[in-house]
Scaffold this active site. Sequence first.
Site, mmCIF file in Angstrom:
data_model
loop_
_atom_site.group_PDB
_atom_site.id
_atom_site.type_symbol
_atom_site.label_atom_id
_atom_site.label_comp_id
_atom_site.label_asym_id
_atom_site.label_seq_id
_atom_site.Cartn_x
_atom_site.Cartn_y
_atom_site.Cartn_z
ATOM 1 N N ASP A 32 -47.833 94.431 69.288
ATOM 2 C CA ASP A 32 -47.783 93.669 68.042
ATOM 3 C C ASP A 32 -48.992 93.986 67.157
ATOM 4 O O ASP A 32 -48.859 94.182 65.941
ATOM 5 C CB ASP A 32 -47.748 92.164 68.332
ATOM 6 C CG ASP A 32 -46.468 91.739 69.024
ATOM 7 O OD1 ASP A 32 -45.538 92.560 69.117
ATOM 8 O OD2 ASP A 32 -46.397 90.582 69.468
ATOM 9 N N LYS A 92 -53.382 89.132 63.835
ATOM 10 C CA LYS A 92 -52.740 88.531 65.008
ATOM 11 C C LYS A 92 -53.859 87.892 65.813
ATOM 12 O O LYS A 92 -54.481 88.540 66.665
ATOM 13 C CB LYS A 92 -52.026 89.615 65.825
ATOM 14 C CG LYS A 92 -51.358 89.120 67.094
ATOM 15 C CD LYS A 92 -50.001 88.512 66.833
ATOM 16 C CE LYS A 92 -49.287 88.171 68.147
ATOM 17 N NZ LYS A 92 -47.973 87.568 67.927
ATOM 18 N N GLU A 122 -39.810 86.050 70.798
ATOM 19 C CA GLU A 122 -38.848 87.156 70.755
ATOM 20 C C GLU A 122 -37.772 86.972 69.679
ATOM 21 O O GLU A 122 -36.596 87.276 69.901
ATOM 22 C CB GLU A 122 -38.186 87.349 72.126
ATOM 23 C CG GLU A 122 -39.146 87.665 73.247
ATOM 24 C CD GLU A 122 -39.918 88.972 73.046
ATOM 25 O OE1 GLU A 122 -39.346 89.914 72.467
ATOM 26 O OE2 GLU A 122 -41.088 89.041 73.460
ATOM 27 N N LEU A 180 -31.312 96.280 63.434
ATOM 28 C CA LEU A 180 -31.559 97.641 62.959
ATOM 29 C C LEU A 180 -31.936 98.579 64.103
ATOM 30 O O LEU A 180 -32.721 98.215 64.975
ATOM 31 C CB LEU A 180 -32.702 97.633 61.934
ATOM 32 C CG LEU A 180 -32.460 96.846 60.640
ATOM 33 C CD1 LEU A 180 -33.747 96.786 59.826
ATOM 34 C CD2 LEU A 180 -31.348 97.468 59.833
ATOM 35 N N ASN A 237 -33.506 86.765 60.910
ATOM 36 C CA ASN A 237 -33.556 88.033 61.635
ATOM 37 C C ASN A 237 -32.467 88.028 62.705
ATOM 38 O O ASN A 237 -32.443 87.151 63.572
ATOM 39 C CB ASN A 237 -34.927 88.237 62.286
ATOM 40 C CG ASN A 237 -35.038 89.599 62.955
ATOM 41 O OD1 ASN A 237 -34.700 90.617 62.362
ATOM 42 N ND2 ASN A 237 -35.493 89.614 64.193
#
Length: 230
Positions: A51, A37, A12, A207, A172
């Site tokens: 994802d 992935k 996460e 964001l 991030n």
Amino acid sequence: MVNVFVTGTDTEVGKTHISAALLHWAGQQGWRSAGFKPVAAGLDADGRNEDVQRLRAASSLPLTEAEVGPLQFQAACAPHIAAALEGRNIDMDGLVQQARALAARADVLVVEGVGGFCVPLGPQGDTADLALALAYPVVLVVGLRLGCISHALLTAEAIRARGLRLAGWVANTVDPQMSQLQANLDTLRNELQRRHQAPCLGVVPRLADTHPAATAAYLDGTALHQVLAP
């Protein structure tokens, strides 16, 4: 072109968020980009993994869901546990072969790991073993929150211990209210460069718009060109 393995300081922290942005950025350069992935855990009511869907949508190559996410498990838990719940095995050799087949069709393959760097996948090994088998440079996603410096430096040490190259890292922002965020970011820049010669590839704020294009705007294009097209 250079393929990359994307890992994170924890679960996460935005690996998919950043992986999708890397794919979008590569596509904007006119390169054939493909997301992969290898193992995904957690399906929605329609039997899809978010994802995998995001990586597929961000890839410039037209790919099937199975090509992007060959192993998807129902339970949102550690992958070896999710696999055991379904009586399935994670075949790492098969995943490596699928990754290489996809890489042969793309200019840039972005492989997203699961969780952190050393997540068990079963008797054959863990995600670090998978990264080693692929032998791609590693991009580390650092989730900016309390404890991120230690998490980042420990992960970087683990990457080097496996004989892999840390090509760069992306910050991030997980906690926008993080105390002394800029000072933490400065320390990460200095220490990861000094210890591993790993440049910062971007600093992404928290964001509201999580579209890959919005995220890609915060990536360092000059640094990425050096990593992906040396």
